[in-house]
Design an enzyme around this catalytic site. Structure first.
Site, PDB file in Angstrom:
ATOM      1  CD  GLU A  54      -3.019  -0.730   0.017  1.00  0.00           C
ATOM      2  OE1 GLU A  54      -3.106  -0.420  -1.186  1.00  0.00           O
ATOM      3  OE2 GLU A  54      -3.474  -1.790   0.481  1.00  0.00           O
ATOM      4  CG  HIS A  55      -0.156   4.929   0.414  1.00  0.00           C
ATOM      5  ND1 HIS A  55      -0.478   6.201   0.025  1.00  0.00           N
ATOM      6  CD2 HIS A  55      -1.305   4.389   0.908  1.00  0.00           C
ATOM      7  CE1 HIS A  55      -1.760   6.432   0.310  1.00  0.00           C
ATOM      8  NE2 HIS A  55      -2.288   5.345   0.832  1.00  0.00           N
ATOM      9  CB  THR A  56       4.491   0.291  -2.509  1.00  0.00           C
ATOM     10  OG1 THR A  56       3.319  -0.464  -2.855  1.00  0.00           O
ATOM     11  CG2 THR A  56       4.853   0.024  -1.063  1.00  0.00           C
ATOM     12  CB  SER A  99     -15.701   2.895  -7.874  1.00  0.00           C
ATOM     13  OG  SER A  99     -15.326   4.031  -7.142  1.00  0.00           O
ATOM     14  CG  ASP A 154      -6.202   1.662  -7.860  1.00  0.00           C
ATOM     15  OD1 ASP A 154      -5.540   0.815  -7.241  1.00  0.00           O
ATOM     16  OD2 ASP A 154      -6.579   2.724  -7.367  1.00  0.00           O
ATOM     17  CE1 TYR A 182      -3.370   7.123  -2.614  1.00  0.00           C
ATOM     18  CE2 TYR A 182      -2.606   9.114  -3.709  1.00  0.00           C
ATOM     19  CZ  TYR A 182      -2.668   7.741  -3.640  1.00  0.00           C
ATOM     20  OH  TYR A 182      -2.018   6.978  -4.576  1.00  0.00           O
TER      21      TYR A 182
HETATM   22  C1  GLA Z   1      -5.236   4.266  -4.293  1.00  0.00           C
HETATM   23  C2  GLA Z   1      -4.454   4.733  -5.507  1.00  0.00           C
HETATM   24  C3  GLA Z   1      -3.377   3.716  -5.869  1.00  0.00           C
HETATM   25  C4  GLA Z   1      -2.504   3.392  -4.656  1.00  0.00           C
HETATM   26  C5  GLA Z   1      -3.361   3.052  -3.442  1.00  0.00           C
HETATM   27  C6  GLA Z   1      -2.552   2.894  -2.188  1.00  0.00           C
HETATM   28  O1  GLA Z   1      -5.946   3.101  -4.599  1.00  0.00           O
HETATM   29  O2  GLA Z   1      -5.321   4.910  -6.614  1.00  0.00           O
HETATM   30  O3  GLA Z   1      -2.613   4.203  -6.937  1.00  0.00           O
HETATM   31  O4  GLA Z   1      -1.609   4.429  -4.387  1.00  0.00           O
HETATM   32  O5  GLA Z   1      -4.359   4.037  -3.208  1.00  0.00           O
HETATM   33  O6  GLA Z   1      -1.782   1.751  -2.253  1.00  0.00           O
END
Ligand code: GLA
Length: 377
Positions: free
Chosen positions: A24-26, A119, A164, A213
């Site tokens: 996550e957040h990588t 989404s 995503d 974020y």
């Molecule tokens: C959201 C962002 C992704 C990613 C995640 C965290 O989903 O759209 O690009 O940064 O947060 O892992």
């Protein structure tokens, strides 16, 4: 609904939502993520029209907007997501793409919104496939993922990474996908039949566009800048080690240090989690997920009281392999890997415990890993 509204038979395209198992957040640090697409998706129906206009209707929003043509800038409206994709694709050089205009697009989705299940990416990806098919153009999945990400970054103005859009386009049924966000190379890892993906929605709204974020992203990037000032060649936290962080961490804002600690350690965990999954070592996978949640919650401060509760309440339920908050954070869903035979009872018990503790009735879905975006036959 498309036929009734627009008087033409549409071609229909499917963009799935996703759940991230770990990492996550990588992604925007050019690191590793391991998501899977899920059996919730967005459908985009498209048909040509002769007046050159672009009509976009969403069944979920109950709203239609008609544009004179491709728009150059956002209007801070839900149509920014599809229009961003349309604008990016029509700005590309090929003759086909310059012909983008004059169509009706209708959208329907069962991906829960603002829940950290992508989404937005599902909508972008379904729109991209629909529009490209209308003009007879196509792109390889990884390249199209980048274009959809650009639409979200530049047109919508949300600073997301590549995860995503990439998984929505390139997923394989019954597999998780370890993605190297630096060069977009990936490895597929089968999810064994006996494992269910139980997604538990805290019902606390999550959003990438505003608030925390981008703040977390800036904080972690500030830590990287400190390391880069000492170590030539460092561009992203992907290039940094925990030893680097210890060496120069005292020069960082304490928050930046903690954000970077999460990102650097999360990259290691994500690669290790893929190995564990490939070996069928579910115990190790579960351990890594638990560690990832702690790191996300304590060091990255990306969780919330409700998500921490949802993870804690799952811990001693029969069948649990691993649980953590998934997606961009500050709300949304937890992902629980659960023994298939226990999944239904697990979902029910977790829902009851969460409702009792928080007073919020959650939505809990027993899901499976689906294939990537495609045309509906
Ligand atoms: C959201 C962002 C992704 C990613 C995640 C965290 O989903 O759209 O690009 O940064 O947060 O892992």
């Amino acid at each position: 609904m498309h036929r009734e509204r627009f008087g033409a038979e549409p071609e229909i395209f499917v963009g799935p939502g996703r759940v991230n198992l770990i990492g996550e957040h990588t992604d925007y640090a050019e690191g590793f993520v391991m998501p899977a697409a899920i059996n919730f998706s967005t459908l985009a129906g498209i048909s040509q029209r002769s007046d050159g206009k672009i009509a976009i209707y969403s069944e979920n929003q109950g709203e239609e907007r008609v544009f004179d043509g491709v728009q150059a800038a956002r209007s801070n409206h839900w149509t920014d997501y599809p229009m961003g994709v349309i604008a990016i694709l029509s700005s590309l050089a090929s003759e086909e793409e310059r012909k983008i205009s004059g169509f009706s697009l209708s959208i329907w989705s069962d991906v829960p919104m603002s829940s950290g299940l992508s989404s937005s990416a599902a909508l972008e990806v379904a729109t991209a496939l629909a529009v490209l098919s209308l003009v007879g153009a196509s792109y390889p999945g990884p390249k199209l993922a980048r274009l959809c990400q650009r639409a979200e970054n530049e047109f919508v103005g949300a600073n997301c990474g590549i995860m995503d859009q990439f998984i929505s386009l390139n997923a394989e049924k019954d597999h998780a996908l370890l993605l190297d966000c630096r060069d977009l190379s990936f490895k597929l890892a089968p999810i064994p039949d006996h494992v269910a993906l139980v997604i538990a929605n805290t019902m606390v709204k999550h959003s990438v566009a505003g608030g925390d974020y981008p703040t977390r992203r800036r904080e972690s990037e500030a830590a990287c800048a400190v390391i880069a000032s000492h170590k030539p060649g460092v561009k992203f936290l992907r290039d940094c080690t925990l030893a680097d962080l210890e060496k120069w961490g005292s020069e960082m804002e304490p928050k930046s240090y903690l954000r970077a600690k999460h990102v650097i350690s999360e990259n290691l965990r994500t690669v290790a989690a893929c190995e564990a999954l490939l070996k069928g070592d579910m115990k190790e996978l579960g351990r890594l997920m638990a560690e990832a949640h702690q790191s996300y919650s304590r060091d990255f401060e990306g969780s919330c009281v409700e998500a921490d509760a949802m993870v804690a309440l799952a811990a001693d339920l029969p069948g649990l392999i691993g649980a953590r908050l998934t997606g961009g954070g500050f709300g949304g869903c937890t992902i629980n890997l659960v023994e298939q035979s226990e999944a239904a009872a697990f979902a029910e018990a977790l829902g009851a415990r969460y409702a009792e503790q928080t007073g919020i009735v959650p939505q809990i879905h027993v899901c499976h890993a689906s294939g990537g975006a495609h045309r509906l036959e």
